[in-house]
Design an enzyme around this catalytic site. Sequence first.
Site, short mmCIF file in Angstrom:
data_model
loop_
_atom_site.label_atom_id
_atom_site.label_comp_id
_atom_site.label_asym_id
_atom_site.label_seq_id
_atom_site.Cartn_x
_atom_site.Cartn_y
_atom_site.Cartn_z
N ARG A 249 0.80 -1.22 0.00
CA ARG A 249 0.00 0.00 0.00
C ARG A 249 0.84 1.28 0.00
O ARG A 249 0.31 2.38 -0.10
CB ARG A 249 -0.97 0.00 1.19
CG ARG A 249 -2.17 -0.91 0.98
CD ARG A 249 -3.05 -0.95 2.19
NE ARG A 249 -2.46 -1.72 3.27
CZ ARG A 249 -3.01 -1.88 4.47
NH1 ARG A 249 -4.17 -1.31 4.73
NH2 ARG A 249 -2.42 -2.60 5.39
N TYR B 3 29.35 36.45 -5.31
CA TYR B 3 29.83 35.08 -5.20
C TYR B 3 31.28 35.08 -4.73
O TYR B 3 32.13 35.77 -5.29
CB TYR B 3 29.73 34.36 -6.55
CG TYR B 3 30.38 32.99 -6.53
CD1 TYR B 3 29.83 31.95 -5.78
CD2 TYR B 3 31.55 32.74 -7.25
CE1 TYR B 3 30.43 30.70 -5.74
CE2 TYR B 3 32.15 31.48 -7.23
CZ TYR B 3 31.58 30.46 -6.47
OH TYR B 3 32.18 29.23 -6.44
#
Length: 461
Positions: A16, A370
Site C-alpha cells: 500500500r 559570489y
Amino acid sequence: MAFVDVVIMAAGKGTRMKSSMPKVLHRLGGRGLLQHVIDTATQLHARSVVVITGHGADQVEASLSHNDRLQCVRQIPQLGTGHAMQQAIPVLEDDGITLVLSGDVPLIQTETLSAVLGMCDDQHLALLTLQTPTPTGYGRVVRSPQGQVLAIAEEKDASPEQRRIQEIYSGIMAVPTRLLRAWLTRLDNQNVQKEYYLTDVVKFAVADGASVVAHCIKEAWQVEGVNNPVQLAALERMFQRIQAERLMLDGVRLADPARFDLRGSLICGQDVEIDVNCVFEGAVSLGDGVRIGPNCVIANANIGAGTFIQAFTHIDGEQQTVQIGREARIGPFARLRPGADLAEEVHIGNFVEVKNSTLAKGSKANHLAYLGDATVGERVNYGAGSITANYDGANKHRTIIEDDVHVGSNCVLVAPITLGAGGTIGGGSTITKDAPAGALTVARAKQTSIANWQRPVKTKK
C-alpha cells in the site's frame, strides 16, 4: 539482566506504499524507518542486532552495509512472523533474551522497551500491549477472568467475542531465547491465513506453565506501523512534535512547534530562537542567543553565539561542515556551501553565495555576490555583483583578498590572484593580475560603441 539480542522484522512488502522501495526504507525525520528501530536497539546496549529481510532484501541489506555490528538473515518466501523468527533463531545464543521488534514501527521508546525487558527478567515471556478503542486489524490479548494472559488471537482467526477485546498485541515481545527456540519448533500453519504465527508461542508458554506477562501502554503512536503514505505522514508529525517538545523543555523558543522539522541532530545553547518552517538536517549546533529566521534550511553547520540567520537562508556544509563565528549576520536569501568558514561579525547578505572560502573578522559581502575558493582578510567590503572567477574549465584556483580591501560593485576577480591589504578595486573591473597593497586598481575590458548599430532591414524579393 541477561544479554539482550534484538531481532527486527523487516521482511514485509508494504504494497500500500505504492513504491518499489521496501517500506522499512521510507524516511521519517531524515532517516529510514528501519534505522530508527536500529538506533533504539543500540541505546539498549544490545549484544547483537539481527535484521530479518525478505522483500527488497538486496536494497535493505545494502542500506545496512555500513554497520558491521548488524547481521542479516533472509526470509524467502514470507510465510508469517513465526517462520521469520525460525530463520533468525539459529544465530542467537541460548544465554540471552530475544527482543522482537518491527522494522516499520519507528517511534517505540527506549524506556518502554526497558520496561518490557525488566518484566521478562530472563524467565518470563513479556509482551508489549496497547489499550485502544480501535483494535481492528490487530491481534487481541486474551486473558483469564483473573487477568492472566492466555493467548493472542489474530483478527482473522478471532471469534466475535474476542474481536471486542480492546487490548492488542503490539508485535513486540521479550522472551528467554532458550524457551523461544523450543516453542518455535511447535509452530504450525493451521489457521485462516495459512501462516506460521509467532504469537502462537503465547499459548505454548501457557501450556508449559511458563509465566506470560504484559506491559500495557496507552500511547498508540509508540507502536503504530507504516502501511501507507497517510500513516507515514502522521508519524512524521508525531516524531517532529517529540523533537520540538524536547527542545522547548531545554529552553529553545520555537515560534510554532507544528512548523518545525528536525531531520538529524540539533544542539542548542541558551536563549536560542527558531522561527517557523525551518528545517535542520545532519549535525547542527547553535550557540547561545542564536536567532534563526523563518523558512531557513540548515544542514551540517556550527553557528556561533549571537548570530542571526535571516529568512530563506540555505546552509549546507555536507561533509565539511559550515562554520560561522559569533555575532555574524547571514541572509536573507543567502547560501553557504561546503567549506564556508566565517569568523565573528561577518555579514553575508541577500543573494550572496559562499563556497570553500574563509572570511576573517568583520568582513562583509552584503548583496548579489559570489565568493568561491577565496581567502578573505579582516574588514573587507565586497561589492554587489562581484564574483571570484575561480574555475578555468579544468582546475580551480584561489583568490586571496587581504585585510581592509574594498572591492567595488560588478567586479570579476580572475584567480589565481592576490589583492594587497588596504587596496581598492574600482567598480566594474576585471582583475587578472595581483594588485599591490594600498593601490587603487581599475581594469576594464575595451568597450565597443554600439550607438550607430541598426537592425538590418529585410527587403521583399
